[in-house]
Design a protein around this motif. Structure first.
Motif, PDB file in Angstrom:
ATOM      1  N   ALA A   1      18.777 -33.913  -6.718  1.00  0.00           N
ATOM      2  CA  ALA A   1      19.994 -34.666  -6.398  1.00  0.00           C
ATOM      3  C   ALA A   1      20.210 -34.701  -4.882  1.00  0.00           C
ATOM      4  CB  ALA A   1      21.199 -34.033  -7.093  1.00  0.00           C
TER       5      ALA A   1
ATOM      6  N   GLN B   1      13.769 -39.472 -12.264  1.00  0.00           N
ATOM      7  CA  GLN B   1      12.640 -39.633 -11.335  1.00  0.00           C
ATOM      8  C   GLN B   1      11.878 -40.945 -11.551  1.00  0.00           C
ATOM      9  OE1 GLN B   1      11.780 -35.056 -11.939  1.00  0.00           O
ATOM     10  NE2 GLN B   1      10.488 -35.849 -10.305  1.00  0.00           N
ATOM     11  N   GLN B   2      12.649 -41.983 -11.891  1.00  0.00           N
ATOM     12  CA  GLN B   2      12.045 -43.311 -12.044  1.00  0.00           C
ATOM     13  C   GLN B   2      12.799 -44.328 -11.186  1.00  0.00           C
ATOM     14  OE1 GLN B   2      11.711 -44.280 -16.312  1.00  0.00           O
ATOM     15  NE2 GLN B   2      11.728 -42.078 -16.709  1.00  0.00           N
ATOM     16  N   GLY B   3      13.603 -43.817 -10.257  1.00  0.00           N
ATOM     17  CA  GLY B   3      14.314 -44.719  -9.350  1.00  0.00           C
ATOM     18  C   GLY B   3      15.673 -45.183  -9.850  1.00  0.00           C
ATOM     19  N   ILE B   4      16.090 -44.751 -11.039  1.00  0.00           N
ATOM     20  CA  ILE B   4      17.366 -45.229 -11.597  1.00  0.00           C
ATOM     21  C   ILE B   4      18.544 -44.673 -10.793  1.00  0.00           C
ATOM     22  CG2 ILE B   4      18.847 -45.299 -13.650  1.00  0.00           C
ATOM     23  CD1 ILE B   4      16.269 -45.035 -15.333  1.00  0.00           C
TER      24      ILE B   4
ATOM     25  N   ASN C   1      20.076 -27.797  -7.112  1.00  0.00           N
ATOM     26  CA  ASN C   1      19.780 -29.170  -7.552  1.00  0.00           C
ATOM     27  C   ASN C   1      19.135 -29.968  -6.404  1.00  0.00           C
ATOM     28  OD1 ASN C   1      19.643 -31.590  -8.868  1.00  0.00           O
ATOM     29  ND2 ASN C   1      21.783 -31.600  -9.547  1.00  0.00           N
ATOM     30  N   VAL C   2      17.892 -29.619  -6.147  1.00  0.00           N
ATOM     31  CA  VAL C   2      17.174 -30.199  -4.992  1.00  0.00           C
ATOM     32  C   VAL C   2      16.928 -31.696  -5.180  1.00  0.00           C
ATOM     33  CG1 VAL C   2      15.013 -30.086  -3.671  1.00  0.00           C
ATOM     34  CG2 VAL C   2      16.127 -27.986  -4.422  1.00  0.00           C
TER      35      VAL C   2
ATOM     36  N   THR D   1      18.573 -43.850  -7.667  1.00  0.00           N
ATOM     37  CA  THR D   1      18.615 -44.582  -6.391  1.00  0.00           C
ATOM     38  C   THR D   1      19.331 -45.914  -6.575  1.00  0.00           C
ATOM     39  OG1 THR D   1      16.529 -43.564  -5.720  1.00  0.00           O
ATOM     40  CG2 THR D   1      17.180 -45.574  -4.556  1.00  0.00           C
TER      41      THR D   1
ATOM     42  N   ILE E   1      21.797 -38.962 -14.987  1.00  0.00           N
ATOM     43  CA  ILE E   1      20.820 -39.752 -15.739  1.00  0.00           C
ATOM     44  C   ILE E   1      20.377 -38.867 -16.896  1.00  0.00           C
ATOM     45  CG2 ILE E   1      18.633 -41.049 -15.591  1.00  0.00           C
ATOM     46  CD1 ILE E   1      20.356 -41.809 -13.241  1.00  0.00           C
TER      47      ILE E   1
ATOM     48  N   MET F   1      27.553 -38.512 -10.802  1.00  0.00           N
ATOM     49  CA  MET F   1      26.485 -39.294 -11.430  1.00  0.00           C
ATOM     50  C   MET F   1      25.604 -38.442 -12.331  1.00  0.00           C
ATOM     51  SD  MET F   1      23.861 -40.114  -8.262  1.00  0.00           S
ATOM     52  CE  MET F   1      22.957 -41.300  -9.263  1.00  0.00           C
TER      53      MET F   1
ATOM     54  N   LEU G   1      26.265 -30.166 -14.147  1.00  0.00           N
ATOM     55  CA  LEU G   1      27.652 -30.638 -14.104  1.00  0.00           C
ATOM     56  C   LEU G   1      28.610 -29.482 -14.333  1.00  0.00           C
ATOM     57  CD1 LEU G   1      27.357 -33.931 -16.237  1.00  0.00           C
ATOM     58  CD2 LEU G   1      26.892 -33.599 -13.798  1.00  0.00           C
TER      59      LEU G   1
ATOM     60  N   GLY H   1      29.943 -32.890  -4.146  1.00  0.00           N
ATOM     61  CA  GLY H   1      29.516 -31.492  -4.145  1.00  0.00           C
ATOM     62  C   GLY H   1      28.369 -31.351  -5.130  1.00  0.00           C
ATOM     63  N   VAL H   2      27.364 -30.545  -4.746  1.00  0.00           N
ATOM     64  CA  VAL H   2      26.180 -30.433  -5.599  1.00  0.00           C
ATOM     65  C   VAL H   2      25.702 -28.980  -5.606  1.00  0.00           C
ATOM     66  CG1 VAL H   2      24.771 -31.304  -3.649  1.00  0.00           C
ATOM     67  CG2 VAL H   2      23.805 -31.319  -5.936  1.00  0.00           C
TER      68      VAL H   2
ATOM     69  N   LEU I   1      17.976 -37.212  -3.247  1.00  0.00           N
ATOM     70  CA  LEU I   1      18.477 -38.582  -3.450  1.00  0.00           C
ATOM     71  C   LEU I   1      19.630 -38.879  -2.492  1.00  0.00           C
ATOM     72  CD1 LEU I   1      19.024 -41.269  -4.928  1.00  0.00           C
ATOM     73  CD2 LEU I   1      20.258 -39.973  -6.662  1.00  0.00           C
TER      74      LEU I   1
HETATM   75  C1  LIG Z   1      19.891 -36.198  -9.664  1.00  0.00           C
HETATM   76  C2  LIG Z   1      19.648 -37.536 -10.335  1.00  0.00           C
HETATM   77  C3  LIG Z   1      20.949 -38.340 -10.416  1.00  0.00           C
HETATM   78  C4  LIG Z   1      18.631 -38.325  -9.479  1.00  0.00           C
HETATM   79  O1  LIG Z   1      18.368 -39.552 -10.093  1.00  0.00           O
HETATM   80  P1  LIG Z   1      16.861 -39.969 -10.401  1.00  0.00           P
HETATM   81  O2  LIG Z   1      16.864 -41.298 -11.047  1.00  0.00           O
HETATM   82  O3  LIG Z   1      16.195 -38.857 -11.137  1.00  0.00           O
HETATM   83  O4  LIG Z   1      16.284 -40.048  -8.911  1.00  0.00           O
HETATM   84  P2  LIG Z   1      15.278 -41.143  -8.300  1.00  0.00           P
HETATM   85  O5  LIG Z   1      14.134 -41.385  -9.250  1.00  0.00           O
HETATM   86  O6  LIG Z   1      16.046 -42.307  -7.838  1.00  0.00           O
HETATM   87  O7  LIG Z   1      14.663 -40.292  -7.078  1.00  0.00           O
HETATM   88  C5  LIG Z   1      15.379 -40.096  -5.895  1.00  0.00           C
HETATM   89  C6  LIG Z   1      14.504 -39.373  -4.891  1.00  0.00           C
HETATM   90  O8  LIG Z   1      14.347 -38.029  -5.244  1.00  0.00           O
HETATM   91  C7  LIG Z   1      13.095 -37.577  -4.719  1.00  0.00           C
HETATM   92  N1  LIG Z   1      12.408 -36.863  -5.775  1.00  0.00           N
HETATM   93  C8  LIG Z   1      11.795 -37.351  -6.876  1.00  0.00           C
HETATM   94  N2  LIG Z   1      11.299 -36.344  -7.591  1.00  0.00           N
HETATM   95  C9  LIG Z   1      11.629 -35.182  -6.941  1.00  0.00           C
HETATM   96  C10 LIG Z   1      11.431 -33.812  -7.204  1.00  0.00           C
HETATM   97  N3  LIG Z   1      10.781 -33.376  -8.288  1.00  0.00           N
HETATM   98  N4  LIG Z   1      11.943 -32.899  -6.324  1.00  0.00           N
HETATM   99  C11 LIG Z   1      12.591 -33.295  -5.224  1.00  0.00           C
HETATM  100  N5  LIG Z   1      12.822 -34.600  -4.939  1.00  0.00           N
HETATM  101  C12 LIG Z   1      12.340 -35.521  -5.785  1.00  0.00           C
HETATM  102  C13 LIG Z   1      12.337 -38.749  -4.214  1.00  0.00           C
HETATM  103  O9  LIG Z   1      12.449 -38.746  -2.793  1.00  0.00           O
HETATM  104  C14 LIG Z   1      13.095 -39.891  -4.814  1.00  0.00           C
HETATM  105  O10 LIG Z   1      13.094 -41.034  -4.025  1.00  0.00           O
HETATM  106  P3  LIG Z   1      11.722 -41.881  -3.810  1.00  0.00           P
HETATM  107  O11 LIG Z   1      11.085 -41.992  -5.156  1.00  0.00           O
HETATM  108  O12 LIG Z   1      12.173 -43.202  -3.256  1.00  0.00           O
HETATM  109  O13 LIG Z   1      10.918 -41.089  -2.852  1.00  0.00           O
HETATM  110  C15 LIG Z   1      19.061 -37.361 -11.773  1.00  0.00           C
HETATM  111  O14 LIG Z   1      17.799 -36.710 -11.688  1.00  0.00           O
HETATM  112  C16 LIG Z   1      19.991 -36.594 -12.700  1.00  0.00           C
HETATM  113  O15 LIG Z   1      20.835 -37.190 -13.324  1.00  0.00           O
HETATM  114  N6  LIG Z   1      19.846 -35.256 -12.801  1.00  0.00           N
HETATM  115  C17 LIG Z   1      20.664 -34.444 -13.705  1.00  0.00           C
HETATM  116  C18 LIG Z   1      22.183 -34.592 -13.461  1.00  0.00           C
HETATM  117  C19 LIG Z   1      22.543 -34.382 -12.013  1.00  0.00           C
HETATM  118  O16 LIG Z   1      21.912 -33.609 -11.311  1.00  0.00           O
HETATM  119  N7  LIG Z   1      23.602 -35.077 -11.565  1.00  0.00           N
HETATM  120  C20 LIG Z   1      24.068 -34.952 -10.196  1.00  0.00           C
HETATM  121  C21 LIG Z   1      24.995 -33.798 -10.074  1.00  0.00           C
HETATM  122  S1  LIG Z   1      25.541 -33.558  -8.394  1.00  0.00           S
END
Ligand SMILES: CC(C)(COP(=O)(O)OP(=O)(O)OC[C@H]1O[C@@H](n2cnc3c(N)ncnc32)[C@H](O)[C@@H]1OP(=O)(O)O)[C@@H](O)C(=O)NCCC(=O)NCCS
Length: 171
Positions: A128, A94-97, A125-126, A99, A88, A86, A30, A120-121, A131
């Protein structure tokens, strides 16, 4: 884990603030490295709730473990789109939250009549970006060295957008 996704309400604001502070202090994802003062956050969200801004929290019991919102500028030429933010908290990723949260915001933004969503990311942050692409966002450009990281290095900004199918008012 039974995680609920709900529109943010006044009683969630303190928990949202703690979640934002926790993700911000990781200093990896962030642009803020700590949350703004709680009262500022409260004022911002109460205003958003009143305006019907798409904004959801993920709840583990009463604990806010994630959020996603899409805020618009009040300026006339910009009000047709919104910027997504956003996060988490660590331990719930990585538990679907993410999504589920982003899907809820997209649906709400569409229902509200917004034309598209932007974000913007950080290039690094691969997760994100994966997703966002999974839910239909497309990369539209790069702003080189847009962010400065805590160690003084730079990160490119990857700009992404999602066009929303807005109902045609003439139908
Ligand atoms: C980025 C973020 C919001 C994603 O949310 P999340 O709940 O972790 O993501 P999800 O579990 O829904 O996974 C989304 C997709 O990412 C992919 N994914 C999961 N693990 C991954 C990994 N290690 N590397 C790349 N992609 C991955 C998968 O395709 C997954 O979808 P699928 O399970 O249906 O195949 C969360 O990890 C987060 O808050 N990160 C830190 C803060 C942040 O980055 N905020 C956004 C700033 S722009």
């Amino acid at each position: 884990m039974d995680i609920r996704i709900e529109p943010i309400r006044e009683e969630h604001i303190e928990g949202f603030h703690a979640a934002l502070d926790s993700v911000a202090r990781e200093r990896l994802y962030l642009t803020m490295h700590e949350a703004p003062p709680l009262e500022e956050t409260r004022k911002f969200h109460l205003g958003n709730i009143e305006k019907g801004v798409p904004a959801f929290v993920a709840l583990d019991g009463d604990k806010v473990v994630g959020w996603c919102d899409a805020t618009s500028s009040p300026r006339t030429a910009l009000a047709h789109h919104a910027t997504v933010g956003m996060g988490i908290i660590d331990g719930y990723r990585q538990q679907g939250i993410g999504t589920r949260l982003l899907s809820a915001v997209i649906e709400s933004a569409r229902a509200k009549g917004l034309h598209h969503l932007y974000l913007g990311v950080y290039r690094q942050n691969v997760l994100a970006q994966t997703l966002y692409k999974k839910l239909g966002f497309v990369e539209t450009g790069v702003e080189p060295k847009f962010y400065q990281m805590p160690d003084g290095s730079y990160e490119d900004d990857i700009i992404m957008w999602l066009p929303l199918a807005v109902p045609d008012p003439s139908n």
